[in-house]
Design an enzyme around this catalytic site. Structure first.
Site, PDB file in Angstrom:
ATOM      1  N   LYS A 106       7.325   1.764   6.244  1.00  0.00           N
ATOM      2  CA  LYS A 106       6.147   2.222   7.034  1.00  0.00           C
ATOM      3  C   LYS A 106       5.591   3.539   6.511  1.00  0.00           C
ATOM      4  CE  LYS A 106      10.069   3.389   9.395  1.00  0.00           C
ATOM      5  NZ  LYS A 106      11.190   2.686   9.984  1.00  0.00           N
ATOM      6  N   GLU A 130       5.076  -7.023   7.058  1.00  0.00           N
ATOM      7  CA  GLU A 130       5.358  -7.420   8.447  1.00  0.00           C
ATOM      8  C   GLU A 130       6.518  -6.613   9.044  1.00  0.00           C
ATOM      9  OE1 GLU A 130       3.780 -10.084  10.595  1.00  0.00           O
ATOM     10  OE2 GLU A 130       4.819  -8.563  11.747  1.00  0.00           O
ATOM     11  N   ILE A 137       9.671  -8.276  15.171  1.00  0.00           N
ATOM     12  CA  ILE A 137       8.546  -8.756  16.000  1.00  0.00           C
ATOM     13  C   ILE A 137       7.367  -9.135  15.097  1.00  0.00           C
ATOM     14  CG2 ILE A 137       6.923  -8.168  17.839  1.00  0.00           C
ATOM     15  CD1 ILE A 137       8.815  -5.987  18.734  1.00  0.00           C
ATOM     16  N   GLU A 191      19.199   7.463  13.223  1.00  0.00           N
ATOM     17  CA  GLU A 191      19.557   7.842  11.858  1.00  0.00           C
ATOM     18  C   GLU A 191      20.491   9.061  11.924  1.00  0.00           C
ATOM     19  OE1 GLU A 191      17.535   6.267   9.346  1.00  0.00           O
ATOM     20  OE2 GLU A 191      16.547   5.178  10.954  1.00  0.00           O
ATOM     21  N   ASP A 202       8.122   8.574  13.161  1.00  0.00           N
ATOM     22  CA  ASP A 202       8.324   7.155  12.840  1.00  0.00           C
ATOM     23  C   ASP A 202       7.276   6.304  13.577  1.00  0.00           C
ATOM     24  OD1 ASP A 202      10.286   4.946  11.833  1.00  0.00           O
ATOM     25  OD2 ASP A 202      10.061   4.500  13.961  1.00  0.00           O
ATOM     26  N   LYS A 206       4.024   3.905  12.117  1.00  0.00           N
ATOM     27  CA  LYS A 206       3.833   2.508  12.542  1.00  0.00           C
ATOM     28  C   LYS A 206       2.483   2.330  13.231  1.00  0.00           C
ATOM     29  CE  LYS A 206       8.818   1.726  13.048  1.00  0.00           C
ATOM     30  NZ  LYS A 206       9.964   1.880  13.968  1.00  0.00           N
TER      31      LYS A 206
HETATM   32  P1  NAP Z   1      19.473   1.705   3.965  1.00  0.00           P
HETATM   33  O1  NAP Z   1      20.485   0.952   4.725  1.00  0.00           O
HETATM   34  O2  NAP Z   1      19.602   3.172   3.813  1.00  0.00           O
HETATM   35  O3  NAP Z   1      19.407   1.043   2.498  1.00  0.00           O
HETATM   36  C1  NAP Z   1      18.676   1.578   1.456  1.00  0.00           C
HETATM   37  C2  NAP Z   1      19.033   0.834   0.165  1.00  0.00           C
HETATM   38  O4  NAP Z   1      18.181   1.282  -0.870  1.00  0.00           O
HETATM   39  C3  NAP Z   1      20.465   1.073  -0.296  1.00  0.00           C
HETATM   40  O5  NAP Z   1      20.987  -0.107  -0.832  1.00  0.00           O
HETATM   41  C4  NAP Z   1      20.327   2.132  -1.406  1.00  0.00           C
HETATM   42  O6  NAP Z   1      21.272   2.021  -2.427  1.00  0.00           O
HETATM   43  C5  NAP Z   1      18.961   1.781  -1.957  1.00  0.00           C
HETATM   44  N1  NAP Z   1      18.259   2.955  -2.477  1.00  0.00           N
HETATM   45  C6  NAP Z   1      17.762   3.994  -1.770  1.00  0.00           C
HETATM   46  N2  NAP Z   1      17.154   4.895  -2.584  1.00  0.00           N
HETATM   47  C7  NAP Z   1      17.273   4.382  -3.822  1.00  0.00           C
HETATM   48  C8  NAP Z   1      16.871   4.836  -5.112  1.00  0.00           C
HETATM   49  N3  NAP Z   1      16.217   5.974  -5.280  1.00  0.00           N
HETATM   50  N4  NAP Z   1      17.161   4.060  -6.170  1.00  0.00           N
HETATM   51  C9  NAP Z   1      17.832   2.889  -6.023  1.00  0.00           C
HETATM   52  N5  NAP Z   1      18.251   2.411  -4.846  1.00  0.00           N
HETATM   53  C10 NAP Z   1      17.976   3.145  -3.761  1.00  0.00           C
HETATM   54  O7  NAP Z   1      17.992   1.461   4.546  1.00  0.00           O
HETATM   55  P2  NAP Z   1      17.527   0.301   5.516  1.00  0.00           P
HETATM   56  O8  NAP Z   1      17.894   0.645   6.918  1.00  0.00           O
HETATM   57  O9  NAP Z   1      17.930  -1.024   4.979  1.00  0.00           O
HETATM   58  O10 NAP Z   1      15.927   0.468   5.451  1.00  0.00           O
HETATM   59  C11 NAP Z   1      15.200  -0.013   4.359  1.00  0.00           C
HETATM   60  C12 NAP Z   1      13.708   0.021   4.712  1.00  0.00           C
HETATM   61  O11 NAP Z   1      13.474  -0.848   5.795  1.00  0.00           O
HETATM   62  C13 NAP Z   1      13.170   1.390   5.132  1.00  0.00           C
HETATM   63  O12 NAP Z   1      11.852   1.525   4.667  1.00  0.00           O
HETATM   64  C14 NAP Z   1      13.204   1.325   6.640  1.00  0.00           C
HETATM   65  O13 NAP Z   1      12.273   2.180   7.265  1.00  0.00           O
HETATM   66  C15 NAP Z   1      12.816  -0.130   6.854  1.00  0.00           C
HETATM   67  N6  NAP Z   1      13.242  -0.689   8.126  1.00  0.00           N
HETATM   68  C16 NAP Z   1      14.534  -0.613   8.482  1.00  0.00           C
HETATM   69  C17 NAP Z   1      14.952  -1.196   9.674  1.00  0.00           C
HETATM   70  C18 NAP Z   1      16.393  -1.177  10.100  1.00  0.00           C
HETATM   71  O14 NAP Z   1      16.719  -1.767  11.127  1.00  0.00           O
HETATM   72  N7  NAP Z   1      17.280  -0.545   9.367  1.00  0.00           N
HETATM   73  C19 NAP Z   1      14.006  -1.852  10.483  1.00  0.00           C
HETATM   74  C20 NAP Z   1      12.670  -1.910  10.074  1.00  0.00           C
HETATM   75  C21 NAP Z   1      12.302  -1.329   8.877  1.00  0.00           C
HETATM   76  P3  NAP Z   1      22.857   2.274  -2.147  1.00  0.00           P
HETATM   77  O15 NAP Z   1      23.271   1.128  -1.275  1.00  0.00           O
HETATM   78  O16 NAP Z   1      23.508   2.233  -3.474  1.00  0.00           O
HETATM   79  O17 NAP Z   1      22.935   3.606  -1.460  1.00  0.00           O
HETATM   80  N1  HSE Z   2      14.524   4.267  13.241  1.00  0.00           N
HETATM   81  C1  HSE Z   2      13.717   3.139  13.588  1.00  0.00           C
HETATM   82  C2  HSE Z   2      13.819   2.907  15.102  1.00  0.00           C
HETATM   83  C3  HSE Z   2      14.204   1.910  12.818  1.00  0.00           C
HETATM   84  O1  HSE Z   2      14.661   3.521  15.769  1.00  0.00           O
HETATM   85  O2  HSE Z   2      13.027   2.141  15.627  1.00  0.00           O
HETATM   86  C4  HSE Z   2      13.190   0.798  12.731  1.00  0.00           C
HETATM   87  O3  HSE Z   2      12.035   1.155  12.035  1.00  0.00           O
END
Ligand code: NAP
Ligand code: HSE
Length: 429
Positions: A106, A130, A137, A191, A202, A206
């Site tokens: 986002k 999405e 959602i 986080e 955040d 969005k």
């Molecule tokens: P995360 O668990 O922190 O995972 C990030 C991944 O990206 C890890 O595998 C990390 O590698 C890799 N990475 C990060 N920086 C990097 C770099 N510079 N070079 C290479 N690899 C890199 O994050 P996440 O929660 O999955 O979130 C990912 C995205 O989805 C974000 O944009 C977040 O806002 C969005 N999102 C997340 C959620 C949720 O529920 N978590 C919901 C909606 C949207 P390593 O594993 O080796 O550290």
């Molecule tokens: N930190 C975000 C939340 C994760 O609490 O909704 C999903 O974007």
């Protein structure tokens, strides 16, 4: 020779990337049927390939070299790393090299909306996002397609699970902000550095995406008024409940005064509103259109599988477009609507003030509000501290302009009879 598969590169294998990789493995047959061709994972970019993972991938798929991932033979690049850099660079590079991009980022999508859409258009590919709002959602696709016949009047949303969890606990159990935040962190909702969640940033990212789509004009995160939830006190929830309200961190964008006013802040919502009943880590987006009226989209706003559901829907859409060779959707003409400032917002307000408990104090406060054109709807005197000779007043106003209200509050805060302005919270009618 015709194409025999759709090649995918995954940037990131964390919470969401892991869910996507697992879905690609476990639902390979179903996805191949839907897309008309097998979806094949070609490379996975991570920071540290030696880190233990809850998913096992074929040897040689993982790399820490961005060039190896970005230059791989890929039709779709799925960016799930998060953060602004280097994700922006990788997304832009992928679009410019003619690959479709799917992202959940986002921050990048909202801050670089025009630049990335223009890169995609120039290259004849699509950027799908999405999962960037509301996790699992479906809301981006409905705004682009199912609600396209409407003029959108407004959006009201709860789009941050962490803060909604905290506010739900504060309302239900009377716990303080710090305790509720600690619980959210222990449960893995917030986080490690939850600043973007609790300060409303955040939700701003969005809302920028939702408003830009809904009103067909770019509403930058910088155009969105922001207030977080750190100033709320347990007693605001108690007093709000006594008055028939729930406090939520709302993201609101409305067509108002010839433009679009977008804002993120805590707000009092009447208890019987649908959004007031969205509790815990759930997210919800209410959209009002001129034809459809009000529709509510509700569900899990985060989490590995829920977010992977939205990411994979985008991947399947991109795969179908690649297979059919269909032209990409042309971008709508901009509506030209401009962002309206918060200063001209008209709202009702809840104000909690700690004052000296002596005759004439209420009159001084009422005079300041009156002088600024703010009309009082009700005043309740709450807790009285006899020893300190202070009392707490809860004032509800009629509709007033934001700039008038803020000037009056500034003046009231400087009165010798006033010890503290406790809270000023807008009422969302
Ligand atoms: P995360 O668990 O922190 O995972 C990030 C991944 O990206 C890890 O595998 C990390 O590698 C890799 N990475 C990060 N920086 C990097 C770099 N510079 N070079 C290479 N690899 C890199 O994050 P996440 O929660 O999955 O979130 C990912 C995205 O989805 C974000 O944009 C977040 O806002 C969005 N999102 C997340 C959620 C949720 O529920 N978590 C919901 C909606 C949207 P390593 O594993 O080796 O550290
Ligand atoms: N930190 C975000 C939340 C994760 O609490 O909704 C999903 O974007």
């Amino acid at each position: 020779m015709g194409r025999t598969e759709i090649n995918i590169v995954l940037l990131g294998l964390g919470v969401v990337g892991g869910g996507v990789a697992r879905a690609l493995q476990e639902k390979a047959e179903a996805y191949a049927e839907q897309a008309g061709l097998p979806l094949v994972l070609r490379r996975v970019l991570v920071r540290d390939p030696s880190k233990p993972r809850p998913i096992s991938l074929d040897d040689g798929l993982m790399t820490a070299d961005p060039d190896e991932a970005l230059d791989a033979d890929a039709d779709i690049i799925v960016e799930l790393m998060g953060g602004e850099t280097p994700a922006l660079d990788y997304i832009e590079r992928s679009l410019k090299s003619g690959r479709h991009v799917v992202t959940a980022n986002k921050e990048v999508v909202s801050k670089h909306w025009l630049r990335l859409h223009s890169a995609a258009r120039d290259a004849g590919v699509e950027m799908h996002y999405e999962a960037s709002v509301g996790g699992g959602i479906p809301i981006i696709s409905p705004l682009k397609r199912d609600l396209a016949a409407n003029e959108i009047i407004g959006i009201r949303a709860i789009i941050n699970g962490t803060t909604n969890y905290i506010l739900t606990r504060m309302a239900a159990e009377g716990v303080d902000f710090g305790d509720a935040l600690r619980q959210a962190q222990e449960l893995g909702y917030a986080e490690a550095d939850p600043a973007n969640d609790i300060e409303g940033q955040d939700s701003v990212y969005k809302l920028s995406i939702l408003a830009s789509l809904a009103f067909r004009t770019f509403i930058s995160p910088d155009d969105i008024y922001r207030e977080g939830i750190t100033q709320l006190h347990a007693r605001d929830f108690k007093y709000a409940a006594e008055l028939g309200y729930i406090i939520k961190l709302l993201a609101v964008a409305k067509r108002e005064q010839g433009g679009v006013r977008a804002r993120v802040h805590p707000a009092l919502l009447a208890k019987d509103e649908l959004l007031a009943r969205v509790d815990g880590v759930l997210n919800a987006v209410q959209v009002e259109g001129d034809l459809v009226g009000k529709v509510l989209f509700q569900g899990p706003g985060a989490g590995s599988e829920a977010t992977a559901s939205a990411v994979m829907a985008d991947v399947l859409e991109a795969a179908k477009a690649i297979r059919s060779g269909e032209p990409t959707t042309p971008q709508d003409r901009s509506s030209g609507l401009a962002a309206e400032p918060i200063s001209k917002l008209v709202s009702r307000y809840y104000v909690r003030i700690e004052v000296m408990d002596r005759p004439g104090v209420l009159a001084v406060i009422a005079r300041s509000l009156g002088d600024h054109g703010v009309s009082i709807a009700s005043v309740i005197q709450k807790e009285t501290d006899e020893e300190g000779q202070t009392a707490e007043l809860v004032i509800m106003t009629h509709g007033a302009r934001e700039d008038s209200m803020q000037s009056s509050i500034k003046q009231i805060g400087g009165l010798p009879e006033v010890s503290e302005i406790g809270s000023v919270i807008r009422v969302e009618d």
